[in-house]
Design an enzyme around this catalytic site. Structure first.
Site, PDB file in Angstrom:
ATOM      1  N   CYS A 175      35.515 -10.056  69.876  1.00 32.00           N
ATOM      2  CA  CYS A 175      36.347 -11.013  70.435  1.00 32.00           C
ATOM      3  C   CYS A 175      36.157 -10.394  72.461  1.00 32.00           C
ATOM      4  O   CYS A 175      37.367 -10.968  72.526  1.00 32.00           O
ATOM      5  CB  CYS A 175      37.926 -10.679  69.917  1.00 32.00           C
ATOM      6  SG  CYS A 175      38.691 -11.264  68.849  1.00 32.00           S
ATOM      7  N   ARG A 234      37.664 -22.875  65.875  1.00 33.64           N
ATOM      8  CA  ARG A 234      38.912 -22.428  66.287  1.00 33.64           C
ATOM      9  C   ARG A 234      38.557 -21.217  67.951  1.00 33.64           C
ATOM     10  O   ARG A 234      37.632 -20.878  68.481  1.00 33.64           O
ATOM     11  CB  ARG A 234      38.876 -20.344  66.030  1.00 33.64           C
ATOM     12  CG  ARG A 234      37.403 -19.655  66.012  1.00 33.64           C
ATOM     13  CD  ARG A 234      37.894 -18.564  64.927  1.00 33.64           C
ATOM     14  NE  ARG A 234      36.720 -17.973  65.176  1.00 33.64           N
ATOM     15  CZ  ARG A 234      36.870 -16.917  66.045  1.00 33.64           C
ATOM     16  NH1 ARG A 234      36.929 -16.898  67.349  1.00 33.64           N
ATOM     17  NH2 ARG A 234      35.433 -16.607  65.910  1.00 33.64           N
ATOM     18  N   ALA A 243      43.081 -12.731  60.779  1.00 33.84           N
ATOM     19  CA  ALA A 243      41.956 -11.759  60.114  1.00 33.84           C
ATOM     20  C   ALA A 243      42.068 -10.823  60.135  1.00 33.84           C
ATOM     21  O   ALA A 243      43.440 -10.106  61.151  1.00 33.84           O
ATOM     22  CB  ALA A 243      40.642 -11.925  60.662  1.00 33.84           C
ATOM     23  N   GLY A 300      43.080 -19.655  61.858  1.00 33.86           N
ATOM     24  CA  GLY A 300      43.956 -18.269  61.885  1.00 33.86           C
ATOM     25  C   GLY A 300      43.925 -16.649  62.717  1.00 33.86           C
ATOM     26  O   GLY A 300      44.219 -16.690  63.594  1.00 33.86           O
ATOM     27  N   HIS A 332      34.348 -11.143  59.758  1.00 29.70           N
ATOM     28  CA  HIS A 332      34.588 -11.579  58.249  1.00 29.70           C
ATOM     29  C   HIS A 332      34.120 -10.578  57.480  1.00 29.70           C
ATOM     30  O   HIS A 332      32.862 -11.188  57.186  1.00 29.70           O
ATOM     31  CB  HIS A 332      35.073 -13.268  57.963  1.00 29.70           C
ATOM     32  CG  HIS A 332      36.100 -13.393  59.149  1.00 29.70           C
ATOM     33  ND1 HIS A 332      36.965 -12.989  60.298  1.00 29.70           N
ATOM     34  CD2 HIS A 332      36.062 -15.041  60.029  1.00 29.70           C
ATOM     35  CE1 HIS A 332      37.370 -13.768  61.088  1.00 29.70           C
ATOM     36  NE2 HIS A 332      36.438 -14.470  60.595  1.00 29.70           N
ATOM     37  N   ALA A 372      42.803  -9.802  63.943  1.00 34.29           N
ATOM     38  CA  ALA A 372      42.254 -10.933  65.164  1.00 34.29           C
ATOM     39  C   ALA A 372      42.955 -12.718  65.156  1.00 34.29           C
ATOM     40  O   ALA A 372      43.317 -13.161  63.845  1.00 34.29           O
ATOM     41  CB  ALA A 372      40.556 -11.049  65.442  1.00 34.29           C
TER      42      ALA A 372
END
Length: 209
Positions: free
Chosen positions: A169, A58, A153, A151, A65, A138
């Protein structure tokens, strides 16, 4: 759901969609505690991480996570909808902003910072007097043959201390942190969040079944 199993299922579904052999899908999952490194994260693994680190295709940098975080893996056929990556990301952002609004949380986009942010006037400002903000969601996607995967979170009730080992990030400024719906005083369940996510998804992307 283990991360590797989720990625395998997501990539297989995206390939099937691109081949015209499967319908579009959104997977709503939770993972055990782990970190993922996107394509902008560099090649050196940070030292001292408490949980496993997975390299992933990604976009974006490092993120966390874990339980209490709703992961939304979005597999849409953009060639059929609109082959516009900026528009797709903007639609994902609008989806989360609308979902948060249902819980009376004002989420905002930031041009210079990916994800959805919440103003925190209750926290110290930056050195130049910049207002404090916390990230609540995110976003990191990938597109192959115009089918999206990976995708976003959304932090519902994760252990926020698990973000401490990384700069989520790539954001390092001290007046930018991480928050969740529970941290903001919204004691909602994952099921309640899922119902709202589905309704707001349909308002933007169309009906689901």
């Amino acid at each position: 759901m283990p991360y590797e199993a989720a990625v395998a299922a997501m990539e297989a579904r995206a390939e099937a969609i691109a081949a015209g052999e499967a319908a579009e899908a959104v997977f709503l999952v939770e993972h055990p505690p782990l970190y993922t490194a996107g394509t902008s994260a560099g090649h050196t693994d940070p030292a001292g991480l408490r949980f496993p680190l997975y390299r992933t295709g990604r976009g974006g940098q490092l993120t966390y996570h874990g339980p209490g975080q709703r992961i939304c893996y979005v597999m849409l056929d953009l060639s059929r909808r609109a082959p516009d990556l900026r528009g797709f990301v903007a639609a994902l952002e609008a989806w989360i902003v609308a979902t948060l609004a249902d819980f009376d949380v004002h989420g905002e986009r930031r041009e210079e910072r990916v994800g959805i942010w919440v103003a925190r006037p209750d926290k110290p400002r930056g050195q130049a007097g910049e207002p404090a903000e916390d990230k609540i969601a995110a976003i990191g996607i990938r597109v192959r043959r115009w089918v999206s995967f990976h995708g976003l979170a959304l932090n519902v009730a994760p252990d926020l201390s698990h973000f401490a080992d990384i700069a989520p990030c790539g954001v390092t400024a001290t007046h930018f942190g991480v928050t969740s719906l529970h941290d903001l005083g919204r004691s909602v369940t994952m099921g309640e969040v899922d119902l709202v996510l589905r309704g707001e998804f349909e308002a933007i992307f169309g009906a689901t079944d």
